[in-house]
Write an enzyme that holds these catalytic residues in place. Structure first.
Site, PDB file in Angstrom:
ATOM      1  N   SER A   1       0.832  -1.195   0.000  1.00 13.86           N
ATOM      2  CA  SER A   1       0.000   0.000   0.000  1.00 13.86           C
ATOM      3  C   SER A   1       0.871   1.251   0.000  1.00 13.86           C
ATOM      4  CB  SER A   1      -0.858   0.003   1.261  1.00 13.86           C
ATOM      5  OG  SER A   1       0.018   0.041   2.383  1.00 13.86           O
ATOM      6  N   LYS A   2       0.207   2.390  -0.149  1.00 18.69           N
ATOM      7  CA  LYS A   2       0.930   3.674  -0.110  1.00 18.69           C
ATOM      8  C   LYS A   2       1.652   3.832   1.232  1.00 18.69           C
ATOM      9  CE  LYS A   2      -0.979   6.877  -3.383  1.00 18.69           C
ATOM     10  NZ  LYS A   2      -2.419   6.994  -3.666  1.00 18.69           N
ATOM     11  N   ARG A   3       0.943   3.411   2.289  1.00 15.68           N
ATOM     12  CA  ARG A   3       1.527   3.564   3.633  1.00 15.68           C
ATOM     13  C   ARG A   3       2.798   2.732   3.769  1.00 15.68           C
ATOM     14  NH1 ARG A   3      -1.727   1.904   8.609  1.00 15.68           N
ATOM     15  NH2 ARG A   3       0.275   1.323   9.496  1.00 15.68           N
TER      16      ARG A   3
END
Ligand code: GLU
Length: 493
Positions: free
Chosen positions: A256-258
């Site tokens: 994910s982006k995180r």
């Protein structure tokens, strides 16, 4: 696998930074095209104007070139089947949408966004899957034509068969069977006259004579729709290959982006431009990403040419792979060792220059064999070798004091080293190592004490490439000056 020349394409949307997923699909596309003597094409899918990010297209082109995945046709180089930017092809899609309407396989839809929203809300309230309710599906064509002539806003929707099932074949997953009543009448042409992905990609893949469509498994959901559109036109289908998603390093859940932001804190990234800046090599990145979805041995070290040699779509796997940055380090370090000294020199130079260092090419070529084995990323050359190009080094006074000794004793050692090394005309490593070892013997200090002081004096750091070889490259004059400087520091301590 057939050996007919394959035409493959990477079709990114310019909506953000180019990432690993795009690079891996592009790699497989490239390998298949090269393996079969076909072509690899870049097509920019920019029909979602709201999401287009300025500069993203250039970043994709730069990224592909940096990776060495040169495309044979594309927006900046043209080709027989252009234009290769979808916003420049709108008439083509409009004509094809019209064909589908005429064939009775698509229809204009006048539903306003507000109405569609109400339908969706009601469906959600009833715990149904949100879908278009088909209000415009059976409008009288003459009525529809009149409304269009009156300037009413409309979209075009694809008319999905309502009975039976769609069998869509994925090369890695086999037949995927979907009940048609589960399928939705999707918009294929928007009110702005631009197509959605569903129409644009299908039309372009046909018009550009694409033989194999490789793309992310996030498209499996709309795969039956795409197959239906191809069939509605009466076209041959390409070979469809849906590649697995990447999982987080933990293997739990999608990358994910995180997670990507977390990786950056540790000096890693899933964005191609960042990887370049962090000192990863295209060879390392390609080798690493190749193995995430290709069933060759996990530790196979391959150059691009070797990959072409061994590639087959039959050995791609549908199972998701976890992103493992330690493996990236491993492949990067391995490929750095495989580069010629001249090649590595050309790649390291920008990292030194970026630090404001004045790089002498002859010194660069000589120091590389001393540091090469220590490099995991190219930018590691700074911590291991910046001292070769500095005018002065600034050792930490405590580091100049050897373990178990005080400043006075350390200064005495530095002074002796200065005399011994200054005695000869040059500073060959053999010529300086032997007398320094003799001094260790006679002085009663340990080699690690004596050489430790010398190392910090000459390189400014406690860890360095082999000391005497490094001194030879730096040269007598600079080494003596640095030792002199260290003596000064020790005398003041
Ligand atoms: N434009 C699509 C995307 O960026 C491409 C998918 C495909 O390769 O067909 O996800």
């Amino acid at each position: 696998m057939s050996n007919k020349p394959a035409r493959t394409r990477i079709a990114p949307s310019p909506t953000g930074h180019m990432h690993l997923g795009t690079a891996r699909v592009a790699l497989y596309d490239y390998l298949l095209a090269k393996k079969t003597g076909g072509q690899f094409i870049l097509r920019i899918e920019d029909t979602d104007l709201k999401r287009t990010v300025p500069g993203a297209e250039q970043e994709i082109m730069d990224g592909l070139r940096w990776l060495g995945l040169t495309y044979d046709e594309g927006p900046d180089i043209g080709g027989q089947y252009g234009p290769y930017r979808q916003t420049e092809r709108r008439e083509i899609y409009q004509a094809h949408a019209k064909t589908l309407v005429e064939k009775g396989r698509a229809y204009p839809c006048f539903c306003s966004p507000e109405r569609l929203d109400q339908v969706r809300q009601a469906q959600m309230k009833n715990k149904e899957n949100p879908r278009y309710d088909g209000a415009c599906r059976s409008l009288d064509p003459d009525d529809a034509a009149r409304r269009i002539a009156n300037g009413e806003a409309y979209t075009i929707r694809f008319k999905m068969p309502q009975e039976g099932a769609t069998v869509a074949r994925d090369h890695l997953r086999g037949d995927i069977v979907t009940e048609n009543k589960q399928l939705n009448d999707q918009v294929i042409l928007k009110t702005d006259g631009l197509p959605t992905y569903h129409l644009a990609a299908i039309v372009d893949d046909h018009e550009m004579k694409i033989t194999h469509v490789m793309r992310g498994s996030e498209w499996l959901g709309t795969f039956p729709l795409h197959v239906n559109i191809v069939r509605a036109f009466g076209w041959d289908e390409p070979v469809w290959i849906h590649l697995s998603v990447f999982l987080k390093p933990s293997g739990k859940g999608k990358m994910s982006k995180r997670e990507a932001a977390e990786a950056m804190k540790d000096g890693y990234s899933i964005f191609i431009k960042d990887m370049q800046e962090l000192g990863f090599t295209p060879e390392g990145v390609l080798n690493w990403s190749a193995l995430m979805g290709w069933g060759v041995a996990e530790d196979d070290v391959m150059t691009l040419d070797q990959m072409i040699e061994r590639f087959s779509i039959d050995s791609l796997t549908p199972s998701p792979a976890a992103v493992n940055f330690q493996k990236l380090d491993h492949f990067n370090a391995t490929h750095i060792r495989l580069l010629t000294t001249e090649d590595l020199a050309a790649r390291l130079k920008p990292y030194f220059t970026r630090e404001g260092l004045n790089v002498r090419d002859d010194v660069l070529l000589k120091m590389i064999p001393l540091i090469r084995e220590r490099l995991t990323t190219l930018d590691d050359c700074i911590s291991f070798g910046a001292f070769f190009f500095k005018d002065e080094v600034t050792p930490n006074p405590e580091d100049l004091i050897a373990k178990g000794l005080d400043a006075k004793q350390s200064a005495e050692i530095a002074r002796r080293a200065y005399q011994i090394l200054g005695a000869g005309p040059g500073l060959s490593h053999e010529g300086s190592e032997a007398p320094m070892r003799a001094y260790v013997e006679e002085s009663g200090y340990s080699a690690s004490q004596v050489f430790g002081i010398l190392r910090v004096a000459v390189t400014g750091q406690k860890v360095s490439p082999p000391l005497f070889e490094s001194m030879e490259i730096i040269g007598r004059e600079i080494c003596l000056r640095r030792i002199q400087n260290a003596i000064g520091i020790l005398e003041k301590t």
